[in-house]
Design a protein around this motif. Structure first.
Motif, PDB file in Angstrom:
ATOM      1  N   THR A  90       0.840  -1.191   0.000  1.00  0.00           N
ATOM      2  CA  THR A  90       0.000   0.000   0.000  1.00  0.00           C
ATOM      3  C   THR A  90       0.878   1.244   0.000  1.00  0.00           C
ATOM      4  O   THR A  90       2.037   1.219   0.436  1.00  0.00           O
ATOM      5  CB  THR A  90      -0.921   0.043   1.229  1.00  0.00           C
ATOM      6  N   VAL A  91       0.322   2.338  -0.474  1.00  0.00           N
ATOM      7  CA  VAL A  91       1.054   3.599  -0.489  1.00  0.00           C
ATOM      8  C   VAL A  91       1.396   4.025   0.941  1.00  0.00           C
ATOM      9  O   VAL A  91       2.505   4.500   1.212  1.00  0.00           O
ATOM     10  CB  VAL A  91       0.238   4.684  -1.214  1.00  0.00           C
ATOM     11  N   ASP A  92       0.463   3.847   1.852  1.00  0.00           N
ATOM     12  CA  ASP A  92       0.729   4.214   3.247  1.00  0.00           C
ATOM     13  C   ASP A  92       1.890   3.408   3.819  1.00  0.00           C
ATOM     14  O   ASP A  92       2.718   3.931   4.583  1.00  0.00           O
ATOM     15  CB  ASP A  92      -0.520   4.001   4.104  1.00  0.00           C
ATOM     16  N   HIS A  93       1.973   2.132   3.469  1.00  0.00           N
ATOM     17  CA  HIS A  93       3.066   1.290   3.958  1.00  0.00           C
ATOM     18  C   HIS A  93       4.405   1.780   3.415  1.00  0.00           C
ATOM     19  O   HIS A  93       5.387   1.892   4.165  1.00  0.00           O
ATOM     20  CB  HIS A  93       2.843  -0.162   3.552  1.00  0.00           C
ATOM     21  N   CYS A  97       7.672   3.307   5.435  1.00  0.00           N
ATOM     22  CA  CYS A  97       9.043   2.803   5.280  1.00  0.00           C
ATOM     23  C   CYS A  97      10.011   3.941   4.992  1.00  0.00           C
ATOM     24  O   CYS A  97      11.116   3.994   5.545  1.00  0.00           O
ATOM     25  CB  CYS A  97       9.101   1.777   4.160  1.00  0.00           C
ATOM     26  N   LEU A  98       9.614   4.868   4.130  1.00  0.00           N
ATOM     27  CA  LEU A  98      10.480   5.993   3.805  1.00  0.00           C
ATOM     28  C   LEU A  98      10.740   6.864   5.027  1.00  0.00           C
ATOM     29  O   LEU A  98      11.855   7.333   5.250  1.00  0.00           O
ATOM     30  CB  LEU A  98       9.853   6.836   2.693  1.00  0.00           C
ATOM     31  N   ARG A  99       9.706   7.067   5.809  1.00  0.00           N
ATOM     32  CA  ARG A  99       9.868   7.896   7.007  1.00  0.00           C
ATOM     33  C   ARG A  99      10.742   7.206   8.051  1.00  0.00           C
ATOM     34  O   ARG A  99      11.429   7.862   8.833  1.00  0.00           O
ATOM     35  CB  ARG A  99       8.508   8.221   7.601  1.00  0.00           C
ATOM     36  N   GLU A 100      10.745   5.883   8.074  1.00  0.00           N
ATOM     37  CA  GLU A 100      11.529   5.136   9.053  1.00  0.00           C
ATOM     38  C   GLU A 100      13.009   5.050   8.686  1.00  0.00           C
ATOM     39  O   GLU A 100      13.862   4.873   9.550  1.00  0.00           O
ATOM     40  CB  GLU A 100      10.977   3.714   9.196  1.00  0.00           C
ATOM     41  N   PHE A 109      13.286  -4.640   4.769  1.00  0.00           N
ATOM     42  CA  PHE A 109      12.929  -3.237   4.651  1.00  0.00           C
ATOM     43  C   PHE A 109      13.642  -2.601   3.464  1.00  0.00           C
ATOM     44  O   PHE A 109      13.039  -1.893   2.658  1.00  0.00           O
ATOM     45  CB  PHE A 109      13.310  -2.528   5.949  1.00  0.00           C
ATOM     46  N   MET A 110      14.947  -2.869   3.308  1.00  0.00           N
ATOM     47  CA  MET A 110      15.710  -2.266   2.229  1.00  0.00           C
ATOM     48  C   MET A 110      15.231  -2.746   0.862  1.00  0.00           C
ATOM     49  O   MET A 110      15.246  -2.007  -0.113  1.00  0.00           O
ATOM     50  CB  MET A 110      17.198  -2.557   2.399  1.00  0.00           C
ATOM     51  N   ASP A 111      14.798  -4.002   0.765  1.00  0.00           N
ATOM     52  CA  ASP A 111      14.263  -4.519  -0.491  1.00  0.00           C
ATOM     53  C   ASP A 111      13.054  -3.709  -0.936  1.00  0.00           C
ATOM     54  O   ASP A 111      12.781  -3.569  -2.126  1.00  0.00           O
ATOM     55  CB  ASP A 111      13.882  -5.991  -0.348  1.00  0.00           C
ATOM     56  N   GLU A 112      12.311  -3.181   0.034  1.00  0.00           N
ATOM     57  CA  GLU A 112      11.114  -2.416  -0.292  1.00  0.00           C
ATOM     58  C   GLU A 112      11.433  -1.003  -0.752  1.00  0.00           C
ATOM     59  O   GLU A 112      10.781  -0.470  -1.653  1.00  0.00           O
ATOM     60  CB  GLU A 112      10.181  -2.361   0.925  1.00  0.00           C
ATOM     61  N   ILE A 113      12.431  -0.374  -0.168  1.00  0.00           N
ATOM     62  CA  ILE A 113      12.632   1.053  -0.447  1.00  0.00           C
ATOM     63  C   ILE A 113      13.846   1.368  -1.304  1.00  0.00           C
ATOM     64  O   ILE A 113      14.057   2.527  -1.647  1.00  0.00           O
ATOM     65  CB  ILE A 113      12.720   1.866   0.860  1.00  0.00           C
TER      66      ILE A 113
END
Length: 202
Positions: A90-93, A97-100, A109-113
């Motif tokens: 989701t966009v919220d998710h 992640c970006l804010r964290e 986490f890194m795979d996502e962002i």
């Protein structure tokens, strides 16, 4: 310390520069003399495909001067594209992640962002070492002509890995950006300054 790691039958090279408190990783993909510096979400898959086709189907001078190039795009457009590409989340998710980051740097986490990594960080190691040419994702004709001239034959850059931005996804992205304007502006600020300073081939 600098480590070089090749993969894909020596078609790409990962460069990892390990400092005292962090590591930086850069990748370039090649079919000599064409040397492509990868920036995620900037037509990378299309260029990979093109270089594979050159390697398999065209005779070219492996000893010719290397032609280093990369593809760039407007940072906000790339931000939208990345939000859409990672549509399994989701966009919220993704926003969370970006804010964290960088407080959370787990492998998952890194795979996502990682696709959100600023463009300048993909190219900075090369910019000081090679004559790197920049092309806009919106106008690949100059790149196509340069490659054609070097091959002395006509080529087309394939369009790969496209995902349509649905109205619902677009609405979610715009809603999140509007609710987080200050964060997004700060997140993209340095990349915009870098992008505007570039000499983009035309």
């Amino acid at each position: 310390m600098i480590e070089f790691q090749t993969k894909n039958n020596v078609r790409s090279v990962d460069i990892t520069i390990k400092g005292s408190d962090c590591s930086s990783r850069y990748t370039y993909y090649f079919s000599k003399p064409f040397m492509f510096v990868n920036i995620m979400k900037n037509a990378s898959t299309s260029i990979y495909k093109l270089l594979d086709e050159i390697r398999e189907n065209y005779n070219h001078d492996h000893n010719a001067d290397k032609f280093w190039f990369t593809i760039v795009r407007d940072p906000m457009e790339r931000f939208y594209s990345t939000m859409n590409y990672l549509n399994q989340f989701t966009v919220d998710h993704l926003g969370h992640c970006l804010r964290e980051y960088p407080k959370n740097t787990s492998e998952y986490f890194m795979d996502e962002i990682i696709h959100f990594t600023p463009q300048r960080l993909f190219t900075e190691w090369f910019e000081s070492r090679v004559d790197l040419k920049f092309y806009s994702i919106k106008n690949l004709k100059p790149l196509c002509k340069e490659i054609q001239d070097r091959l002395s034959t006509e080529i087309e850059i394939p369009h790969k890995n496209s995902r349509d931005l649905t109205p619902a996804r677009l609405m979610d992205i715009e809603k999140w950006i509007n609710e987080n304007k200050d964060f997004v502006t700060k997140f993209l600020k340095d990349d915009y300054e870098w992008y505007k300073s570039l000499k983009i081939e035309s």
